[in-house]
Design an enzyme around this catalytic site. Structure first.
Site, PDB file in Angstrom:
ATOM      1  N   GLU A 287       0.822  -1.207   0.000  1.00 39.78           N
ATOM      2  CA  GLU A 287       0.000   0.000   0.000  1.00 39.78           C
ATOM      3  C   GLU A 287       0.859   1.261   0.000  1.00 39.78           C
ATOM      4  O   GLU A 287       0.549   2.240  -0.680  1.00 39.78           O
ATOM      5  CB  GLU A 287      -0.940  -0.006   1.213  1.00 39.78           C
ATOM      6  CG  GLU A 287      -1.925  -1.164   1.246  1.00 39.78           C
ATOM      7  CD  GLU A 287      -2.825  -1.191   0.029  1.00 39.78           C
ATOM      8  OE1 GLU A 287      -3.147  -0.115  -0.511  1.00 39.78           O
ATOM      9  OE2 GLU A 287      -3.199  -2.298  -0.400  1.00 39.78           O
ATOM     10  N   ASP A 372       3.730  -4.117  -5.872  1.00 41.02           N
ATOM     11  CA  ASP A 372       4.263  -5.408  -5.418  1.00 41.02           C
ATOM     12  C   ASP A 372       5.788  -5.412  -5.455  1.00 41.02           C
ATOM     13  O   ASP A 372       6.448  -5.905  -4.526  1.00 41.02           O
ATOM     14  CB  ASP A 372       3.735  -6.537  -6.304  1.00 41.02           C
ATOM     15  CG  ASP A 372       2.334  -6.990  -5.914  1.00 41.02           C
ATOM     16  OD1 ASP A 372       1.851  -6.571  -4.840  1.00 41.02           O
ATOM     17  OD2 ASP A 372       1.719  -7.749  -6.686  1.00 41.02           O
TER      18      ASP A 372
END
Length: 427
Positions: A287, A372
């Site tokens: 995030e 990611d």
């Protein structure tokens, strides 16, 4: 443009709207059927990448849950399509407009009532499906933890909040359309942008606490780990909080919210209970990757740019009689058509803009891959894989989406592709 061409403009708009409507509705339903068939066909075999990570029963549950949700979505889409046709080409908005004129006369009050009546009608039509989704579908798969009383309380709060925040905004927009001249749309865009910035600031501390309880994270070991991650990422927040998401659902998540100094990091209590500290750290690193890579800023600026174009287009169309006539409404010659323009434009825009959906989905998936990769650098790729697999299982997310359906709709990459890339990054 010749007078004969002008006379044909409403018919051309009605034809274009009808064709785009049929294409978009048909494509949505066809993609949904593809998703149902593809997921059901692969329900009895866990993908090889997950064979030692996910039990077959969990994979079958995810398939059944996905199929049930898509089927409900197809019904929702059909009802929404019928309502859209009824309001536009079949004259629903026009009839409601005339009825309110007879009752309230011309003026801002009538325009507010017209928009409010259409919004209320849409909400009333959606309400039975919303109830079924929560208390039948989610209940059947073990996700619902919400009582009927809490559901109704949320509905009342959301309605009241919409009135408190939305009614003044709508009144201001309609007033600008009537009083600010030909460039009203520029002022309206500025108002809309400012309103959205205000929401970003007040959401964490004013709006979200109306629906959920937020308490400071009291797990000192996890807190120390998270603060070290934030220091590495150069992220400053106003606090780490745990939200009582479990009172509504067993789904888990983590996010950061707010703007500027009002930013805060929020964990669902279900996430804290399910994941190990290193996995929570990896999820949050993903995030924070969106923040560090400026995805959030870019999306916000893109949203402002797109809304600028949207308001400019609305400002132009609102002056054209064929815009109203082509969508089933006769414009007023001696009073304001502001409410009619707003309603018709925002009802028609999704029909004409449906083809751009895959572009937004592709951009979102690209950002997810980048976040990611950031998480793999700042935390532990294998911990993120472990966390994602648990979340896929807990949320009953399908591991075998139809490729076309996924490319069109999904904001996140398909699970096998995402896990494979993380495994490569983790070495």
């Amino acid at each position: 443009m010749s007078s004969s061409s002008l006379l044909q403009a409403p018919q051309w708009l009605a034809l274009a709207f009808s064709l785009c409507f049929m294409a978009s509705f048909g494509l949505r339903q066809w993609l949904a059927l593809r998703q149902i068939r593809h997921v059901a066909r692969h329900a009895d075999a866990v993908p090889a990448l997950f064979a030692d990570r996910l039990p077959l029963d969990a994979h079958r549950k995810a398939a059944a849950y996905t199929v049930a949700r898509v089927r409900l979505g197809m019904l929702d889409g059909l009802i929404g399509a019928l309502l859209l046709l009824g309001l536009t080409l079949f004259g629903g908005i026009g009839a409601l407009h005339l009825w309110l004129l007879d009752w309230l006369g011309t003026g801002l009050g009538q325009q507010l009532a017209l928009v409010g009546a259409v919004l209320a009608l849409g909400s009333a039509v959606d309400l039975p499906l919303a109830w079924y989704r929560q208390f039948r579908l989610e209940q059947r798969f073990g996700f619902n933890r919400m009582t009927l009383g809490l559901w109704l309380a949320d509905l009342v709060k959301a309605t009241a909040l919409g009135l408190v925040l939305g009614a003044p905004l709508l009144a201001a927009l309609l007033w600008l359309m009537n009083a600010a001249g030909e460039r009203w749309w520029l002022w309206a865009w500025a108002l809309w942008s400012g309103f959205n910035l205000l929401l970003l600031v007040i959401f964490p501390t004013v709006i979200a606490p109306l629906f959920n309880k937020f308490v400071p994270l009291d797990n000192e070991a996890l807190k120390t780990r998270i603060e070290a991650l934030m220091a590495r990422c150069g992220f400053a927040s106003k606090g780490l909080f745990v939200m009582d998401g479990s009172k509504r659902s067993s789904h888990g998540n983590a996010y950061f919210t707010g703007f500027g100094r009002a930013r805060r990091i929020v964990f669902f209590d279900t996430l804290i209970e399910r994941l190990a500290p290193v996995e929570v750290e990896a999820v949050l690193a993903h995030e924070l990757g969106h923040f560090k890579l400026r995805h959030v800023t870019r999306r916000m600026l893109s949203g402002f740019a797109i809304s600028f174009g949207v308001f400019a287009l609305l400002g132009w169309l609102a002056q054209k009689s064929w815009f109203y006539l082509g969508l089933g409404v006769t414009p007023m010659l001696d009073s304001s058509n502001a409410a009619l323009a707003l309603l018709l434009f925002f009802l028609a825009m999704p029909v004409f803009g449906f083809a751009f959906g895959p572009v937004g989905s592709w951009l979102s998936r690209r950002d997810e891959f980048a976040a990611d990769a950031f998480a793999a650098r700042q935390s532990d790729a294998h911990a993120l894989i472990s966390a994602l697999v648990k979340l896929y299982e807990d949320n009953a997310s399908t591991l075998t989406p139809d490729p076309l359906y996924s490319a069109w709709h999904d904001s996140h990459p398909p699970a096998p592709l995402r896990i494979a890339r993380l495994a490569a990054l983790g070495g």
